[in-house]
Motif scaffolding. Structure first.
Motif, PDB file in Angstrom:
ATOM      1  N   ASP A   1      30.119   3.444 -49.283  1.00 17.14           N
ATOM      2  CA  ASP A   1      30.463   1.634 -48.930  1.00 17.14           C
ATOM      3  C   ASP A   1      30.822   1.685 -47.280  1.00 17.14           C
ATOM      4  O   ASP A   1      32.450   1.547 -47.430  1.00 17.14           O
ATOM      5  CB  ASP A   1      30.283   0.968 -50.552  1.00 17.14           C
ATOM      6  N   ALA A   2      30.504   1.633 -46.551  1.00 16.26           N
ATOM      7  CA  ALA A   2      31.457   1.848 -45.250  1.00 16.26           C
ATOM      8  C   ALA A   2      31.463   0.150 -44.999  1.00 16.26           C
ATOM      9  O   ALA A   2      31.507  -0.107 -43.742  1.00 16.26           O
ATOM     10  CB  ALA A   2      31.053   2.281 -44.616  1.00 16.26           C
ATOM     11  N   ALA A   3      31.573  -1.204 -45.973  1.00 19.14           N
ATOM     12  CA  ALA A   3      31.284  -2.256 -45.206  1.00 19.14           C
ATOM     13  C   ALA A   3      32.169  -2.247 -44.458  1.00 19.14           C
ATOM     14  O   ALA A   3      32.514  -2.891 -43.167  1.00 19.14           O
ATOM     15  CB  ALA A   3      31.148  -2.920 -46.159  1.00 19.14           C
ATOM     16  N   SER A   4      33.435  -1.848 -44.683  1.00 14.51           N
ATOM     17  CA  SER A   4      34.424  -1.735 -43.912  1.00 14.51           C
ATOM     18  C   SER A   4      35.085  -0.261 -42.957  1.00 14.51           C
ATOM     19  O   SER A   4      35.145  -1.260 -41.382  1.00 14.51           O
ATOM     20  CB  SER A   4      35.940  -2.655 -44.653  1.00 14.51           C
ATOM     21  N   GLY A   5      35.046  -0.120 -43.459  1.00 11.66           N
ATOM     22  CA  GLY A   5      35.617   1.022 -42.413  1.00 11.66           C
ATOM     23  C   GLY A   5      34.234   1.605 -41.371  1.00 11.66           C
ATOM     24  O   GLY A   5      34.928   2.916 -40.233  1.00 11.66           O
ATOM     25  N   GLY A   6      33.560   1.268 -41.194  1.00 12.80           N
ATOM     26  CA  GLY A   6      32.292   1.826 -40.897  1.00 12.80           C
ATOM     27  C   GLY A   6      31.952   2.132 -39.303  1.00 12.80           C
ATOM     28  O   GLY A   6      31.876   2.859 -38.210  1.00 12.80           O
ATOM     29  N   PHE A   7      32.953   0.903 -39.285  1.00 14.25           N
ATOM     30  CA  PHE A   7      32.942   0.544 -37.478  1.00 14.25           C
ATOM     31  C   PHE A   7      34.678   0.506 -37.313  1.00 14.25           C
ATOM     32  O   PHE A   7      34.825   0.343 -35.831  1.00 14.25           O
ATOM     33  CB  PHE A   7      33.274  -1.090 -37.017  1.00 14.25           C
ATOM     34  N   ILE A   8      35.410   1.060 -38.140  1.00  9.89           N
ATOM     35  CA  ILE A   8      36.776   1.512 -37.411  1.00  9.89           C
ATOM     36  C   ILE A   8      37.102   2.769 -37.546  1.00  9.89           C
ATOM     37  O   ILE A   8      37.278   3.658 -36.132  1.00  9.89           O
ATOM     38  CB  ILE A   8      37.400   0.911 -38.777  1.00  9.89           C
ATOM     39  N   ALA A   9      36.300   3.622 -38.658  1.00  8.04           N
ATOM     40  CA  ALA A   9      36.708   5.538 -38.306  1.00  8.04           C
ATOM     41  C   ALA A   9      36.240   5.916 -37.869  1.00  8.04           C
ATOM     42  O   ALA A   9      37.154   6.787 -36.670  1.00  8.04           O
ATOM     43  CB  ALA A   9      36.286   5.818 -39.381  1.00  8.04           C
ATOM     44  N   PRO A  10      35.051   6.031 -36.949  1.00  8.00           N
ATOM     45  CA  PRO A  10      33.888   6.796 -35.678  1.00  8.00           C
ATOM     46  C   PRO A  10      35.185   6.421 -34.560  1.00  8.00           C
ATOM     47  O   PRO A  10      35.414   6.919 -32.934  1.00  8.00           O
ATOM     48  CB  PRO A  10      32.973   6.129 -36.105  1.00  8.00           C
ATOM     49  N   PHE A  11      36.318   5.151 -34.506  1.00 13.12           N
ATOM     50  CA  PHE A  11      36.970   4.626 -32.704  1.00 13.12           C
ATOM     51  C   PHE A  11      37.998   5.114 -33.085  1.00 13.12           C
ATOM     52  O   PHE A  11      39.352   5.663 -31.993  1.00 13.12           O
ATOM     53  CB  PHE A  11      36.412   3.562 -32.897  1.00 13.12           C
ATOM     54  N   ILE A  12      38.735   4.827 -34.475  1.00 13.31           N
ATOM     55  CA  ILE A  12      40.055   5.755 -34.563  1.00 13.31           C
ATOM     56  C   ILE A  12      40.255   6.893 -35.368  1.00 13.31           C
ATOM     57  O   ILE A  12      41.727   7.035 -35.346  1.00 13.31           O
ATOM     58  CB  ILE A  12      41.031   4.592 -34.932  1.00 13.31           C
TER      59      ILE A  12
ATOM     60  N   SER B   1      37.105   1.904 -28.738  1.00 15.79           N
ATOM     61  CA  SER B   1      38.243   2.320 -29.862  1.00 15.79           C
ATOM     62  C   SER B   1      39.454   1.624 -29.062  1.00 15.79           C
ATOM     63  O   SER B   1      40.611   1.495 -30.036  1.00 15.79           O
ATOM     64  CB  SER B   1      37.991   3.612 -28.559  1.00 15.79           C
ATOM     65  N   ARG B   2      39.203   1.087 -28.066  1.00 18.65           N
ATOM     66  CA  ARG B   2      41.197   0.603 -27.443  1.00 18.65           C
ATOM     67  C   ARG B   2      40.152  -1.309 -28.754  1.00 18.65           C
ATOM     68  O   ARG B   2      41.480  -1.070 -28.835  1.00 18.65           O
ATOM     69  CB  ARG B   2      40.440  -0.287 -25.913  1.00 18.65           C
ATOM     70  N   ILE B   3      39.507  -1.857 -29.068  1.00 17.22           N
ATOM     71  CA  ILE B   3      40.331  -2.881 -29.607  1.00 17.22           C
ATOM     72  C   ILE B   3      40.836  -1.871 -31.425  1.00 17.22           C
ATOM     73  O   ILE B   3      41.213  -2.974 -31.686  1.00 17.22           O
ATOM     74  CB  ILE B   3      38.464  -3.617 -29.779  1.00 17.22           C
ATOM     75  N   MET B   4      40.219  -0.791 -31.882  1.00 15.73           N
ATOM     76  CA  MET B   4      40.550  -0.234 -32.915  1.00 15.73           C
ATOM     77  C   MET B   4      42.023  -0.036 -32.781  1.00 15.73           C
ATOM     78  O   MET B   4      42.933   0.061 -34.058  1.00 15.73           O
ATOM     79  CB  MET B   4      39.117   0.319 -33.928  1.00 15.73           C
ATOM     80  N   SER B   5      42.223   0.099 -32.105  1.00 13.95           N
ATOM     81  CA  SER B   5      43.205   0.822 -31.609  1.00 13.95           C
ATOM     82  C   SER B   5      44.477  -0.134 -31.959  1.00 13.95           C
ATOM     83  O   SER B   5      45.913  -0.076 -32.251  1.00 13.95           O
ATOM     84  CB  SER B   5      43.326   1.975 -30.287  1.00 13.95           C
TER      85      SER B   5
END
Length: 435
Positions: free
Chosen positions: A188-199, A285-289
């Protein structure tokens, strides 16, 4: 580009997502020629040529990706696990009337809905103070022959924590080898699925793990699209049971439907397509960082008060979850405060901040906490204001507590201690009565 984004979405409000032949200007560029999604294997953005003649199911190599509403993604992933489990049991001549699913108490309420709606027993891994996520050891104790799958959370609703999916995979592999089962993992990557790949690109949680068969992601959280879009991905098309797929041609062409509803607007997919195309991997990546940097500054500012403990982790969703420290007297004995996290939340609302106060999941419900979720429109300047208001709120609450205790002592002396002088409660008078 922003004007184009707004124009496309306003026009897409008039379009049904399934009506590709009727709205080719909106449908064809985004749905049949190219569909932008996250490539979880290498944390890259890719563009998938679907060539499916208008089908909403888009396959790229071994992936199967479906656009649905966020909660539907969980429902469909759960149904796929249940159907596959039933198929395996029926082939072996075994009963299929007692399916269960293993997960921690920190799952989002949608998982409870899935279990209740589709008659699946919840087997929860209990939480405790100081540990608010699943562990491989505790999950193993819950798995049996009726387990349709194990759920790992990449971004807990309660404190933003990433559960250890890699450890779950190792445990599930051992169980499957030992018992001859085929228990899958859903992330369940509802929150982290767009975070982990980038930072956190080195974090292994996705299809690089053998037993991860499906993943759900919410585009309206850190996918940077407005509410109402979710994605569910399966490792291979074969992981989706055939009886979940419906083919229809009464809209002019063959379309495969893998959803719980039919009609829905196209604007969300256009929004997601625009953001992925415009930002790309570098932009995300810039936004999540940046969000992660802001979250760390907020955490530092909260700790500077000396009044809180952090419950969020260094690696996780860009949010700060925190609770009041336990108050002790000079002998080290815990004493009760006259205010709690709900009072802190109310005090911050006076300045326009909405930091929800709530209790932890079952087995740790005595733990109260506050949560500040960092969004893409937050700036360091805004967070500095929030830190200042948190400091101010604590000063006011401590003053109120001090005044409250002084007033209580005054009332006790006046009403419950008759040996005190009426005109001066600090001067004792002689009395023959019992104190």
């Amino acid at each position: 580009m922003a004007v184009c984004y707004q124009y496309c979405n306003l026009n897409a409000l008039l379009c049904q997502y399934v009506g590709g032949l009727w709205h080719p200007d909106h449908y064809m560029p985004c749905f049949t020629k190219v569909l932008a999604v996250i490539h979880f294997d290498r944390a890259h953005l890719i563009y998938m040529n679907t060539n499916t003649g208008g089908s909403i199911a888009a396959s790229y190599k071994r992936f199967l990706c479906v656009y649905v509403y966020p909660c539907q993604a969980i429902m469909l992933a759960g149904l796929a696990m249940k159907k596959n489990w039933q198929k395996r049991r029926q082939a072996a001549g075994l009963p299929t009337d007692k399916p269960n699913i293993v997960m921690s108490y920190s799952v989002q309420v949608c998982w409870e809905k899935f279990c209740r709606y589709w008659d699946v027993e919840e087997k929860y891994v209990p939480l405790e103070e100081g540990r608010y996520s699943i562990t491989a050891e505790l999950a193993r104790e819950q798995i049996d022959e009726n387990t349709i799958g194990v759920v790992g959370i990449l971004g807990s609703t309660y404190n933003g924590e990433f559960e250890d999916i890699e450890a779950l995979d190792e445990m599930v592999e051992e169980v499957n080898q030992e018992k001859g089962w085929s228990v899958p993992i859903h992330v369940d990557a509802a929150s982290g699925g767009f975070i982990a790949p980038f930072i956190y690109p080195e974090l292994v949680w996705d299809f690089r793990l053998k037993n991860v068969k499906s993943i759900n992601v919410s585009g309206h959280k850190y996918g940077l699209v407005f509410a109402g879009i979710g994605w569910v991905l399966w490792r291979e098309p074969q992981d989706v049971p055939e009886d979940l797929v419906f083919h229809l041609n009464y809209l002019g062409s063959d379309q495969a439907s893998i959803t719980l509803n039919f009609s829905r607007g196209a604007s969300n997919v256009l929004g997601q397509y625009y953001q992925l195309l415009r930002l790309g991997r570098t932009g995300y990546s810039r936004i999540m960082s940046n969000l992660d940097t802001i979250a760390k500054r907020l955490a530092d500012g909260i700790m500077e008060t000396g009044e809180f403990d952090l419950l969020s982790k260094d690696q996780g969703v860009p949010l700060v979850a925190f609770r009041l420290k336990k108050k002790v007297d000079k002998h080290g004995k815990e004493v009760e405060r006259s205010y709690d996290e709900y009072d802190v939340s109310d005090r911050l609302k006076e300045h326009g901040w909405v930091l929800p106060a709530y209790t932890m999941a079952p087995d740790a419900k005595h733990v109260k906490l506050l949560r500040a979720v960092i969004r893409v429109d937050h700036s360091m300047t805004m967070i500095e204001k929030l830190i200042a208001h948190i400091h101010e709120a604590m000063q006011v609450l401590k003053l109120q507590e001090s005044a409250h205790l002084k007033k209580v002592r005054q009332l006790v002396r006046e009403k419950m201690q008759p040996h005190r002088a009426p005109d001066n409660p600090y001067r004792q008078v002689k009395t023959t009565g019992q104190c």
